[in-house]
Design an enzyme around this catalytic site. Structure first.
Site, mmCIF file in Angstrom:
data_model
loop_
_atom_site.group_PDB
_atom_site.id
_atom_site.type_symbol
_atom_site.label_atom_id
_atom_site.label_comp_id
_atom_site.label_asym_id
_atom_site.label_seq_id
_atom_site.Cartn_x
_atom_site.Cartn_y
_atom_site.Cartn_z
ATOM 1 C CE LYS A 200 21.484 -7.135 -30.968
ATOM 2 N NZ LYS A 200 20.863 -7.356 -29.665
ATOM 3 C CE LYS A 253 20.696 -10.744 -32.193
ATOM 4 N NZ LYS A 253 20.256 -10.370 -30.874
HETATM 5 N N1 LIG Z 1 19.058 -7.141 -26.663
HETATM 6 C C1 LIG Z 1 18.246 -7.181 -27.763
HETATM 7 C C2 LIG Z 1 18.175 -8.467 -28.517
HETATM 8 N N2 LIG Z 1 18.647 -9.652 -28.082
HETATM 9 C C3 LIG Z 1 18.367 -10.608 -29.098
HETATM 10 C C4 LIG Z 1 17.748 -9.956 -30.145
HETATM 11 C C5 LIG Z 1 17.261 -10.523 -31.442
HETATM 12 C C6 LIG Z 1 17.282 -11.982 -31.617
HETATM 13 C C7 LIG Z 1 16.492 -12.463 -32.782
HETATM 14 O O1 LIG Z 1 16.017 -11.702 -33.622
HETATM 15 O O2 LIG Z 1 16.332 -13.692 -32.857
HETATM 16 C C8 LIG Z 1 17.611 -8.607 -29.796
HETATM 17 C C9 LIG Z 1 16.915 -7.652 -30.680
HETATM 18 C C10 LIG Z 1 17.349 -6.278 -30.759
HETATM 19 O O3 LIG Z 1 18.545 -5.955 -30.729
HETATM 20 O O4 LIG Z 1 16.458 -5.448 -30.869
#
Ligand SMILES: NCc1[nH]cc(CCC(=O)O)c1CC(=O)O
Ligand SMILES: [Mg+2]
Length: 330
Positions: A200, A253
């Site tokens: 991620k 992601k």
């Molecule tokens: N646990 C945080 C989380 N879980 C899913 C997303 C983003 C998903 C999206 O942008 O569609 C995020 C954002 C972040 O890391 O700040």
């Protein structure tokens, strides 16, 4: 006289039927996992302004939404909660409250639709007064890895008790897959799966999601735990660790700016690979389509097909409903 071509790839493109015959990648509705945003209250259905067509629903309304999706052939969901500020604290305690918005709604969805698959989110940020995915050291501001594992384990266990099918740790703390696996197994939840957010990235494409949940970090950024967008080999290191720790599925992601990472991970694992087509990727296409600058529907299908072609077995996407409608039309 220049040589005319003997090899003519265009012959395989000469009619729609032949193009269909040789098509390498085909999307189906089974590929999609649809994110859902939950809010407190009753009869609430609030559109997220940076994500046209995507709503935050109160518990009663989410049941109707799941019903509409099931009707379209979508059976997998990734719910996320928007928590009132008053319930947030340093240790995200609300995340393990069985009577809180998230866990109650999970249980409710599973009661009404026992066959749907719920992939629940394990991360502190929606419940954290600091807006981070980990415990913040009050003095140094550092994100504390091992103190966070404790919180994530309790959160995962509470979600398993509420009926989660797949635990989805989205936090990027080291060692959390093994930690969560151990907590689940020692509490008779060995049947609950873990889909790890393996690679991620610290991405600017999460903006609309943070608007939706009001979950942006209060201070600093997420670069000390989320990955540097410049790195590809590091994703393979994270993959090896998640495999060794017992992840059932791995995720990349975001998706679009990371198609090479999806391919790389696909080529290095036997586990199912998923990709998260994130909020900013959705917003870009929607905004251009609303301006008349792109054909929204064609762009959506191209985007989703490219993620699958890169190697994703399943795609978390805000486009799931619209794409299911297109696929149904044929
Ligand atoms: N646990 C945080 C989380 N879980 C899913 C997303 C983003 C998903 C999206 O942008 O569609 C995020 C954002 C972040 O890391 O700040
Ligand atoms: Mg990791």
């Amino acid at each position: 006289m220049p040589q005319l071509p003997t090899h003519r790839p265009r012959r395989n493109r000469k009619s729609q039927i032949i193009r269909d015959m040789v098509q390498e990648t085909r999307l189906t509705t089974h590929d999609f996992i649809f994110p859902l945003f939950l809010i407190e209250g009753h009869s609430q259905q609030v559109e997220i302004h940076s994500m046209p067509g995507i709503f935050r629903f109160s518990a009663d309304k989410i049941i109707d939404e799941v019903g509409r999706c099931v009707e379209l052939g979508i059976h997998s969901f990734a719910p996320f909660p928007s928590i009132n500020d008053g319930l947030k604290d340093r240790l995200a305690r609300e995340s393990a409250n069985p009577d809180g918005l998230y866990l109650k709604t999970i249980a409710d969805i599973k009661r009404q639709f026992p066959d749907v698959v719920l992939m629940t989110d394990v991360a502190m940020d929606p419940y954290s007064s600091d807006g981070h995915d980990g415990v913040v050291d009050a003095e140094s501001g550092e994100i504390l890895n091992d103190a966070t594992l404790e919180v994530l384990g309790q959160m995962a266990l509470a979600q398993a008790r509420a009926g989660s099918d797949i635990i989805g740790p989205s936090d990027m703390m080291d060692g959390r897959v093994a930690w969560i696996r151990d907590v689940l197994d020692s509490n008779a939840f060995s049947h609950v799966s873990i889909m790890s957010y393996t690679a991620k990235y610290a991405s600017a494409f999460y903006g609309p999601f943070r608007d939706a949940l009001d979950s942006a970090p209060k201070k600093g950024d997420k670069k000390s735990y989320q990955m540097n967008p410049a790195n590809r080999r590091e994703a393979l290191r994270e993959l090896a660790l998640d495999e060794a720790e017992g992840a059932d599925m791995v995720m990349i992601k975001p998706a679009l700016s990371y198609l090479d990472v999806i391919r790389e991970v696909r080529d290095h694992t036997h586990l199912p690979v998923t990709a998260y087509n994130v909020s900013g990727e959705y917003a870009m296409v929607k905004a251009a389509a609303q301006n008349g600058w792109l054909d929204g529907e064609k762009t959506m299908m191209e985007v989703l097909t490219s993620i699958k072609r890169a190697g994703a077995d399943a795609i978390l996407t805000y486009f799931a409903k619209e794409a299911a409608e297109v696929l149904r039309r044929g």
